[in-house]
Scaffold this motif. Structure first.
Motif, PDB file in Angstrom:
ATOM      1  N   THR A 383       4.616  12.985   9.783  1.00 50.29           N
ATOM      2  CA  THR A 383       5.954  12.857   9.207  1.00 50.29           C
ATOM      3  C   THR A 383       6.133  13.836   8.048  1.00 50.29           C
ATOM      4  O   THR A 383       7.222  14.362   7.830  1.00 50.29           O
ATOM      5  N   ASN A 410       9.715  14.646  10.400  1.00 56.60           N
ATOM      6  CA  ASN A 410      10.121  13.843  11.552  1.00 56.60           C
ATOM      7  C   ASN A 410      10.647  12.490  11.106  1.00 56.60           C
ATOM      8  O   ASN A 410      10.456  12.067   9.958  1.00 56.60           O
ATOM      9  N   ASN A 411      11.292  11.795  12.015  1.00 55.46           N
ATOM     10  CA  ASN A 411      11.869  10.490  11.710  1.00 55.46           C
ATOM     11  C   ASN A 411      10.800   9.467  11.360  1.00 55.46           C
ATOM     12  O   ASN A 411       9.713   9.449  11.946  1.00 55.46           O
ATOM     13  N   SER A 413      10.751   5.026  10.163  1.00 55.31           N
ATOM     14  CA  SER A 413      11.603   3.838  10.298  1.00 55.31           C
ATOM     15  C   SER A 413      11.451   2.907   9.105  1.00 55.31           C
ATOM     16  O   SER A 413      10.379   2.810   8.494  1.00 55.31           O
ATOM     17  N   SER A 445      23.268   3.960   7.192  1.00 51.96           N
ATOM     18  CA  SER A 445      22.161   4.523   7.957  1.00 51.96           C
ATOM     19  C   SER A 445      22.151   3.794   9.301  1.00 51.96           C
ATOM     20  O   SER A 445      22.091   2.555   9.326  1.00 51.96           O
ATOM     21  N   SER A 457      16.313   4.476  11.523  1.00 51.66           N
ATOM     22  CA  SER A 457      15.449   5.650  11.648  1.00 51.66           C
ATOM     23  C   SER A 457      16.062   6.767  10.822  1.00 51.66           C
ATOM     24  O   SER A 457      17.262   7.039  10.932  1.00 51.66           O
ATOM     25  N   THR A 458      15.268   7.417   9.987  1.00 55.70           N
ATOM     26  CA  THR A 458      15.811   8.396   9.053  1.00 55.70           C
ATOM     27  C   THR A 458      14.799   9.506   8.785  1.00 55.70           C
ATOM     28  O   THR A 458      13.617   9.372   9.098  1.00 55.70           O
ATOM     29  N   LYS A 459      15.279  10.591   8.195  1.00 61.76           N
ATOM     30  CA  LYS A 459      14.415  11.694   7.749  1.00 61.76           C
ATOM     31  C   LYS A 459      14.570  11.940   6.252  1.00 61.76           C
ATOM     32  O   LYS A 459      14.247  13.025   5.779  1.00 61.76           O
TER      33      LYS A 459
END
Length: 563
Positions: A383, A410-411, A413, A445, A457-459
């Motif tokens: 990540t 990368n995403n 959670s 979000s 799910s986020t970055k």
């Protein structure tokens, strides 16, 4: 003098490579002089700019032409991003892209509207067959606009190869008037490890630029020791435009030898987010300025680097003088030079960099789980780029997850267990990122529910919280009302909004038949074109249902008359 001449000749070999792209195949997609508001490879938020942003004289509706013969291979309409966009595949294997369009040419518009009505959706993506929408060079395909994520009227134009990699369209002969050298804003020196230092400090140092009479730059002489690197903040400007754009190439030499080069001619979409590894991400997030690092850190997969020696890092020895030079160029080979004289000086009295520490440590090459009470954060392997101590705190339903100064690849959670909420309350909950100086604003979000678990799910690191939305969207009619005659209007206009979780979807009908309402999120405007002729009745019942992201909905109904 002879030595200087040899150096210039050697450097020109690095600077000028043969162009492998056809320079007379593609035409200007507009009839106006090419003036840019955005250049290829320009540094944007989380991505490199993949084309040219061509100015359209601050207006919409300019004719957009097929840059060469081919067929329309993809049509995509979305509320965000490219808005209305066309993709043309050409016989030579390249694809051109035209984005933020106002509308398509009549044939393409009819083709698209038929599908939109069949699918009952404004947003659509379709891949026509090669024999459906055939074009010759210079055919009018659309009209320029401001749709999607555009910040003002312009045409976004791309050329991609057969691997879908964007390439600078200027390599294909599109000419932009530019006789102005790039502007150097700032230059920085970076001690890389604990044993290295610049001007008696182990922290990044901003160097004082001195502009020379010939337009180039130098800096106050600096003292350094150990492994160091440099970074530069620079922009370019074309002759006919006042806005700052990205540069085309940066090279660095150490004692006359090439150490580093980055060339913004081509990249792939898979790597574009790694821009955050090229720039000093922490500096950008705190100062809103992008420093391009002239060294390649571990886990940086960008393909634009060339001619690297020791990944661009320098080793400065005690009592040894050396010279570091930076050349920043635009596409027309206008260049600006920075000369940095370095005195090797090992100091015993070093100001050390402040280091953050916590009870939670992230290993970049491993999966990491953080759990506290009802909140769980899952970071898959890779990540992040680096190992680091993370600030992880939970207070009630508010999660502090470091701050957004660490780049994320990368995403990951974030999950909330909402078992302690009653059914009525839990149905209106969503996960939001808190922003603003006092974290007083919420950004929805995308939140998904399975049983009593809410997950997003986020970055982006930062502060998150559970937020409740019990307020339905608002609907404001612009030019329609109960019993009104609107025969003189071509468009039916409605403004919609949702202050909490945001609008998820909408559905409009006239006399029970679905109608296509185009949505512009920037103006919050829905618009129906009566030329679609869904209804030819005099008396018409209009109904609109707007739903937000937690399921609150508002219905607006009215009867209008039209001949």
């Amino acid at each position: 003098m002879q030595k200087l001449l040899s150096f210039v000749i050697l450097f020109s070999v690095y600077c000028n490579a043969q162009n492998p792209y056809p320079e007379d195949y593609f035409r200007n997609p507009l009839d106006v002089t090419l003036v840019l508001s955005g250049t290829f490879g320009e540094l944007r938020s989380n991505h490199f700019h993949s084309g040219l942003d061509i100015k359209t004289q601050r207006r919409e509706g300019l004719k957009v032409y097929a840059a060469a013969e081919g067929y329309i291979s993809r049509i995509k309409i979305s509320h965000y991003g490219y808005g209305k966009a066309l993709y043309i595949t050409h016989p030579n294997g390249y694809t051109t892209v035209y984005a933020h369009l106002q509308k398509f040419s009549p044939t393409i518009e009819a083709y698209v509207k038929k599908l939109q009505y069949e699918k009952e959706s404004f947003e659509i993506e379709v891949f026509p067959n090669s024999d459906e929408l055939i074009l010759t060079k210079g055919d009018v395909i659309a009209y320029s606009g401001n749709t999607g994520g555009s910040g003002g009227p312009h045409l976004h134009f791309e050329i991609r190869d057969n691997e879908e990699r964007p390439i600078n369209p200027m390599l294909f002969g599109l000419d932009i008037k530019d006789t102005t050298a790039p502007d150097i804003k700032n230059v920085y020196a970076y001690p890389i490890n604990e044993d290295s230092h610049v001007n008696n400090s182990n922290e990044r140092q901003k160097l004082r630029l001195i502009r020379l009479d010939n337009g180039d730059y130098t800096v106050e002489n600096l003292k350094a020791f150990g492994k160091i690197g440099f970074g530069v903040e620079a922009n370019d400007r074309q002759d006919l435009a006042s806005n700052n754009n990205g540069v085309s190439n940066i090279q660095a030499l150490f004692n006359g030898n090439m150490k580093f080069e980055i060339d913004f001619k081509r990249f792939s979409f898979d790597e574009t987010r790694h821009l955050n590894r090229l720039i000093d991400y922490e500096h950008y997030k705190t100062k809103k300025k992008r420093i391009q690092k002239l060294f390649v850190e571990p886990n940086n997969p960008l393909s634009m680097y060339k001619n690297l020696d020791n990944d661009g890092y320098l080793t400065i020895n005690d009592s040894i003088a050396s010279v570091y030079k930076i050349c920043v160029k635009d596409f027309k080979n206008n260049n600006s030079w920075i000369t940095i004289n370095i005195e090797g000086n090992k100091s015993q009295d070093i100001e050390q960099k402040d280091k953050f520490s916590s009870d939670f440590f992230i290993y970049a090459n491993k999966t990491n789980e953080l759990v506290d009470k009802t909140i769980e954060v899952h970071f898959p392997q890779n990540t992040f780029y680096d190992d680091f101590f993370i600030d992880f705190r939970v207070q009630n339903d508010t999660l502090t997850l470091h701050d957004d100064t660490v780049p994320v690849k990368n995403n990951f959670s974030i999950s909330y267990d909402i078992s302690n909420y009653g059914p009525e309350d839990s149905d209106k909950l969503f996960i939001a990122r808190l922003v603003g100086y006092r974290k007083q604003y919420t950004i929805y979000s995308p939140t998904y529910r399975k049983d009593n678990i809410l997950t997003t799910s986020t970055k982006t690191l930062g502060t998150y919280a559970l937020v409740s939305d019990n307020i339905a969207p608002t609907i404001k009619p612009i030019n329609v009302s109960e019993g009104k005659w609107i025969s003189n209007y071509r468009y039916l206009k409605i403004q919609i909004d949702d202050k909490e979780s945001g609008i998820s979807n909408y559905r409009a009908t006239i006399n029970g038949k679905w109608i296509l309402m185009e949505y512009d999120y920037k103006t919050k405007l829905l618009q129906y074109d009566f030329n679609d002729k869904v209804s030819t009745e005099t008396k018409n019942n209009f109904k609109l249902i707007v739903t937000d992201n937690v399921g609150n909905s508002t219905t607006f109904e009215t009867m209008f008359y039209r001949k």
